[in-house]
Design a protein around this motif. Structure first.
Motif, PDB file in Angstrom:
ATOM      1  N   VAL A   1       1.036  -1.100   0.044  1.00 24.76           N
ATOM      2  CA  VAL A   1       0.136  -0.049  -0.002  1.00 24.76           C
ATOM      3  C   VAL A   1       0.788   1.284  -0.005  1.00 24.76           C
ATOM      4  CG1 VAL A   1      -1.731   1.264   1.229  1.00 24.76           C
ATOM      5  CG2 VAL A   1      -1.765  -1.096   1.297  1.00 24.76           C
ATOM      6  N   ALA A   2       1.845   1.159   0.962  1.00 21.20           N
ATOM      7  CA  ALA A   2       2.865   2.310   0.969  1.00 21.20           C
ATOM      8  C   ALA A   2       3.362   2.457  -0.513  1.00 21.20           C
ATOM      9  CB  ALA A   2       3.925   2.028   1.920  1.00 21.20           C
TER      10      ALA A   2
ATOM     11  N   ASP B   1       2.191   1.729  -3.400  1.00 23.71           N
ATOM     12  CA  ASP B   1       1.242   2.363  -4.279  1.00 23.71           C
ATOM     13  C   ASP B   1       1.072   3.885  -4.033  1.00 23.71           C
ATOM     14  OD1 ASP B   1      -0.742   2.058  -6.585  1.00 23.71           O
ATOM     15  OD2 ASP B   1      -2.077   2.633  -4.727  1.00 23.71           O
ATOM     16  N   GLU B   2       1.034   4.315  -2.837  1.00 16.41           N
ATOM     17  CA  GLU B   2       0.904   5.592  -2.388  1.00 16.41           C
ATOM     18  C   GLU B   2       2.020   6.464  -2.868  1.00 16.41           C
ATOM     19  OE1 GLU B   2      -1.847   7.098  -1.112  1.00 16.41           O
ATOM     20  OE2 GLU B   2      -2.774   5.213  -1.368  1.00 16.41           O
ATOM     21  N   ILE B   3       3.351   6.109  -3.022  1.00 17.00           N
ATOM     22  CA  ILE B   3       4.442   6.864  -3.260  1.00 17.00           C
ATOM     23  C   ILE B   3       4.385   6.810  -4.955  1.00 17.00           C
ATOM     24  CG2 ILE B   3       6.804   6.684  -3.404  1.00 17.00           C
ATOM     25  CD1 ILE B   3       6.926   5.467  -0.783  1.00 17.00           C
TER      26      ILE B   3
ATOM     27  N   HIS C   1       1.917   6.580  -7.066  1.00 19.40           N
ATOM     28  CA  HIS C   1       0.634   6.865  -8.006  1.00 19.40           C
ATOM     29  C   HIS C   1       0.935   8.293  -8.069  1.00 19.40           C
ATOM     30  CE1 HIS C   1      -3.375   8.928  -7.832  1.00 19.40           C
ATOM     31  NE2 HIS C   1      -3.721   8.112  -8.791  1.00 19.40           N
TER      32      HIS C   1
ATOM     33  N   SER D   1      -3.556  13.762   5.676  1.00 21.55           N
ATOM     34  CA  SER D   1      -3.482  12.726   4.569  1.00 21.55           C
ATOM     35  C   SER D   1      -4.649  11.768   4.481  1.00 21.55           C
ATOM     36  CB  SER D   1      -2.244  12.058   4.530  1.00 21.55           C
ATOM     37  OG  SER D   1      -1.009  13.093   4.286  1.00 21.55           O
TER      38      SER D   1
ATOM     39  N   LYS E   1      -7.662  11.362   1.996  1.00 19.09           N
ATOM     40  CA  LYS E   1      -7.746  10.083   1.141  1.00 19.09           C
ATOM     41  C   LYS E   1      -9.315   9.430   1.685  1.00 19.09           C
ATOM     42  CE  LYS E   1      -5.982   6.359  -0.685  1.00 19.09           C
ATOM     43  NZ  LYS E   1      -5.142   6.316  -2.081  1.00 19.09           N
TER      44      LYS E   1
ATOM     45  N   SER F   1     -11.515  11.398  -0.451  1.00 16.60           N
ATOM     46  CA  SER F   1     -11.568  10.800  -1.992  1.00 16.60           C
ATOM     47  C   SER F   1     -12.271   9.531  -2.188  1.00 16.60           C
ATOM     48  CB  SER F   1     -10.164  10.723  -2.534  1.00 16.60           C
ATOM     49  OG  SER F   1      -9.311  11.920  -2.251  1.00 16.60           O
ATOM     50  N   CYS F   2     -11.970   8.749  -1.037  1.00 11.53           N
ATOM     51  CA  CYS F   2     -12.796   7.404  -1.176  1.00 11.53           C
ATOM     52  C   CYS F   2     -14.061   7.503  -1.232  1.00 11.53           C
ATOM     53  CB  CYS F   2     -12.156   6.242  -0.148  1.00 11.53           C
ATOM     54  SG  CYS F   2     -10.583   5.952  -0.148  1.00 11.53           S
TER      55      CYS F   2
END
Length: 71
Positions: A2-3, A5-7, A9, A56, A60, A63-64
Protein backbone atom coordinates in the motif's frame (compact mmCIF):
# COMPACT_ATOMS: atom_id res chain seq x y z
CA UNK A 1 2.44 -2.75 -0.99
CA UNK A 2 0.00 0.00 0.00
CA UNK A 3 2.81 2.41 0.89
CA UNK A 4 4.56 1.66 -2.41
CA UNK A 5 1.36 2.35 -4.35
CA UNK A 6 0.85 5.62 -2.46
CA UNK A 7 4.35 6.71 -3.43
CA UNK A 8 4.12 5.58 -7.06
CA UNK A 9 0.66 6.98 -7.79
CA UNK A 10 1.65 10.69 -7.88
CA UNK A 11 4.55 9.82 -10.20
CA UNK A 12 2.20 8.03 -12.63
CA UNK A 13 -0.31 10.89 -12.53
CA UNK A 14 2.41 13.48 -13.10
CA UNK A 15 3.70 11.56 -16.13
CA UNK A 16 0.17 11.40 -17.60
CA UNK A 17 -0.32 15.12 -17.04
CA UNK A 18 3.03 15.87 -18.71
CA UNK A 19 2.19 13.65 -21.71
CA UNK A 20 -1.05 15.56 -22.18
CA UNK A 21 0.82 18.85 -22.13
CA UNK A 22 -1.06 20.18 -19.14
CA UNK A 23 0.70 22.58 -16.79
CA UNK A 24 -0.70 22.90 -13.31
CA UNK A 25 -0.74 26.34 -11.77
CA UNK A 26 -1.59 27.69 -8.34
CA UNK A 27 -5.22 28.11 -9.34
CA UNK A 28 -5.48 24.31 -9.38
CA UNK A 29 -4.97 24.25 -5.63
CA UNK A 30 -7.83 22.75 -3.71
CA UNK A 31 -8.99 25.16 -0.97
CA UNK A 32 -10.09 22.25 1.25
CA UNK A 33 -6.67 20.63 1.06
CA UNK A 34 -4.72 23.84 1.56
CA UNK A 35 -6.86 24.81 4.55
CA UNK A 36 -6.17 21.45 6.17
CA UNK A 37 -2.45 21.72 5.41
CA UNK A 38 -2.33 25.18 6.99
CA UNK A 39 -3.31 23.58 10.31
CA UNK A 40 -0.26 21.29 10.40
CA UNK A 41 2.12 22.25 13.20
CA UNK A 42 5.64 22.96 12.06
CA UNK A 43 8.86 22.70 14.01
CA UNK A 44 7.31 20.44 16.64
CA UNK A 45 8.82 17.09 15.71
CA UNK A 46 6.42 14.20 15.97
CA UNK A 47 3.42 16.49 16.44
CA UNK A 48 3.88 17.87 12.94
CA UNK A 49 4.30 14.36 11.55
CA UNK A 50 1.10 13.25 13.29
CA UNK A 51 -0.71 16.28 11.85
CA UNK A 52 0.50 15.51 8.31
CA UNK A 53 -0.58 11.88 8.64
CA UNK A 54 -4.02 12.93 9.89
CA UNK A 55 -4.45 15.45 7.06
CA UNK A 56 -3.43 12.80 4.53
CA UNK A 57 -5.88 10.33 6.04
CA UNK A 58 -8.72 12.86 5.91
CA UNK A 59 -7.99 13.72 2.28
CA UNK A 60 -7.78 10.02 1.36
CA UNK A 61 -11.05 9.25 3.16
CA UNK A 62 -12.81 12.09 1.38
CA UNK A 63 -11.48 10.89 -1.98
CA UNK A 64 -12.71 7.35 -1.31
CA UNK A 65 -16.10 8.73 -0.30
CA UNK A 66 -16.36 10.75 -3.52
CA UNK A 67 -15.33 7.82 -5.71
CA UNK A 68 -17.94 5.70 -3.95
CA UNK A 69 -20.62 8.23 -4.85
CA UNK A 70 -19.43 8.32 -8.46
CA UNK A 71 -19.50 4.55 -8.71
Amino acid sequence: AVARDEIEHPVRVTKLIDRRGVRLTKRHRNPYTWTLCSLVRTGQGNHGLADRLMVSALIKARSCERFGLLA
